[in-house]
Design a protein around this motif. Structure first.
Motif, PDB file in Angstrom:
ATOM      1  N   LEU A 159       3.792  -4.584   4.579  1.00  0.00           N
ATOM      2  CA  LEU A 159       3.538  -3.113   3.906  1.00  0.00           C
ATOM      3  C   LEU A 159       3.071  -3.160   2.552  1.00  0.00           C
ATOM      4  O   LEU A 159       3.948  -3.532   1.616  1.00  0.00           O
ATOM      5  CB  LEU A 159       4.971  -2.257   3.911  1.00  0.00           C
ATOM      6  N   ASP A 160       1.674  -3.295   2.350  1.00  0.00           N
ATOM      7  CA  ASP A 160       1.047  -3.305   1.070  1.00  0.00           C
ATOM      8  C   ASP A 160       1.169  -2.100   0.207  1.00  0.00           C
ATOM      9  O   ASP A 160       0.258  -1.310   0.403  1.00  0.00           O
ATOM     10  CB  ASP A 160      -0.203  -3.833   1.204  1.00  0.00           C
ATOM     11  N   LEU A 161       2.231  -1.875  -0.354  1.00  0.00           N
ATOM     12  CA  LEU A 161       2.377  -0.231  -1.241  1.00  0.00           C
ATOM     13  C   LEU A 161       1.264  -0.210  -2.073  1.00  0.00           C
ATOM     14  O   LEU A 161       0.779   0.902  -2.229  1.00  0.00           O
ATOM     15  CB  LEU A 161       3.712  -0.269  -1.912  1.00  0.00           C
ATOM     16  N   ALA A 184      -1.677   0.929  -0.274  1.00  0.00           N
ATOM     17  CA  ALA A 184      -1.858   2.269   0.558  1.00  0.00           C
ATOM     18  C   ALA A 184      -1.672   3.325  -0.686  1.00  0.00           C
ATOM     19  O   ALA A 184      -2.126   4.541  -0.317  1.00  0.00           O
ATOM     20  CB  ALA A 184      -0.215   2.335   1.277  1.00  0.00           C
ATOM     21  N   ASP A 244       7.610   6.576   1.854  1.00  0.00           N
ATOM     22  CA  ASP A 244       6.732   5.967   1.342  1.00  0.00           C
ATOM     23  C   ASP A 244       6.274   4.701   2.542  1.00  0.00           C
ATOM     24  O   ASP A 244       5.184   4.400   2.612  1.00  0.00           O
ATOM     25  CB  ASP A 244       7.121   5.135   0.126  1.00  0.00           C
ATOM     26  N   ALA A 248       2.719   4.530   4.282  1.00  0.00           N
ATOM     27  CA  ALA A 248       2.173   3.112   4.058  1.00  0.00           C
ATOM     28  C   ALA A 248       1.606   2.626   5.507  1.00  0.00           C
ATOM     29  O   ALA A 248       0.572   2.046   5.789  1.00  0.00           O
ATOM     30  CB  ALA A 248       2.852   2.067   3.529  1.00  0.00           C
ATOM     31  N   LEU A 279      -2.459   2.030   6.301  1.00  0.00           N
ATOM     32  CA  LEU A 279      -2.834   0.910   6.634  1.00  0.00           C
ATOM     33  C   LEU A 279      -3.117   0.355   8.116  1.00  0.00           C
ATOM     34  O   LEU A 279      -3.388  -0.546   8.606  1.00  0.00           O
ATOM     35  CB  LEU A 279      -1.663   0.066   6.372  1.00  0.00           C
TER      36      LEU A 279
END
Length: 308
Positions: free
Chosen positions: A152-154, A157, A173, A177, A181
């Motif tokens: 989960l590359d916040l 995103a 969130d 995400a 993604l």
């Protein structure tokens, strides 16, 4: 409301704890949620490998003190080719670490965290852990984990370079995400949360993450519990700091480890994985985590590996 909020009372937190608790679910209780990962999970994760790109995720062994490394790791030489017989010469070294902190990439086993005096599965902490180590929930009971990982590359995103220290990640969130993604968290998955703190440290310098760090809000944990995850990790320690929960300094640790039986990966370097997943346009991968076999250990330094 502050960035780490909303505030959560102790009564509200205890209700969350009860809602995600999985005590009594598995006969091999000290493996916790790793019991979810079956041979079928492993085969599916292996079958998902496409490019064969291998990405390690451990921080360098850090022997330098700093605001984010209060107990530096140790490394010194014990043989410079002058100890043993002449040929061949050998070079040997010694390493050690008080690894439960912010400077070493490590795994938290189920004996690491107790809440209200209870480890996972309701085991009394004072009867299960003593000066000789842990008799329940030791890292040696876990063994290696091979499963599907999800990044989960916040920052990716959200379109930012990093999350600021103290910024909470909420359930909404996580869902946003996933959508941005193109990935969905499933049962038996390992979820890795990137806040971008490694990049921020490289560009702006170190700070004390015990005082302020981006991470999950306690109220986001039921979403992950509902997905049936096997492992949670991040480039921090998964907790937003300051804690939004009255009287609980690490609420996500308490919920995830002590209530859900999910081991934690702390202090990952997710920058190379973020680049690799962005280039591949996919945010799931094969994940391999092999902790040291330390009988009685409450965790282990690790170098987790993703294979895309």
């Amino acid at each position: 409301m502050t960035d780490n909020g909303p505030a959560v009372s102790r009564r509200q937190f205890d209700a969350i704890f009860e809602s995600v608790r999985t005590w009594g679910r598995w006969p091999q209780a000290d493996r916790g949620a790793w019991n979810r990962v079956t041979a079928d999970h492993v085969r599916r994760a292996v079958a998902g490998v496409r490019s064969g790109v291998v990405v390690p995720m451990a921080l360098p062994w850090n022997t330098r003190p700093g605001p984010d490394n209060r107990k530096p790791a140790l490394h010194h030489m014990t043989d410079l080719g002058d100890v043993e017989s002449p040929e061949p010469t050998t070079h040997k070294d010694f390493i050690a670490a008080d690894y439960h902190g912010k400077g070493v990439t490590h795994l938290d086993a189920l004996s690491h965290i107790a809440y209200r005096g209870r480890l996972y599965d309701g085991r009394a902490a004072d009867g299960a852990v003593n000066a000789a180590g842990a008799r329940f929930g030791a890292v040696s009971s876990l063994g290696p984990l091979v499963t599907r990982g999800v990044l989960l590359d916040l920052p990716a995103a959200l379109g930012v370079r990093w999350l600021e220290p103290g910024q909470a990640v909420h359930a909404r969130d996580v869902v946003a995400a996933e959508k941005a993604l193109g990935v969905t968290i499933g049962e038996g998955d390992a979820v890795l949360l990137r806040s971008g703190c490694v990049r921020r440290r490289e560009e702006l310098g170190a700070w004390d993450p015990d005082e302020a760090s981006a991470g999950l809000h306690a109220a986001a944990v039921p979403l992950l519990a509902g997905r049936g995850i096997a492992l949670l990790g991040g480039d921090g320690d998964s907790d937003v700091r300051p804690s939004p929960v009255e009287g609980v300094h690490s609420p996500v640790h308490a919920l995830v480890v002590a209530a859900m039986g999910v081991p934690l990966l702390d202090n990952l370097d997710l920058e190379a994985l973020a680049d690799a997943t962005a280039e591949a346009a996919r945010y799931d991968f094969l994940l391999v985590v092999a902790p040291l076999n330390v009988p009685g250990g409450t965790g282990s330094p690790v170098n987790p590996v993703a294979v895309l």
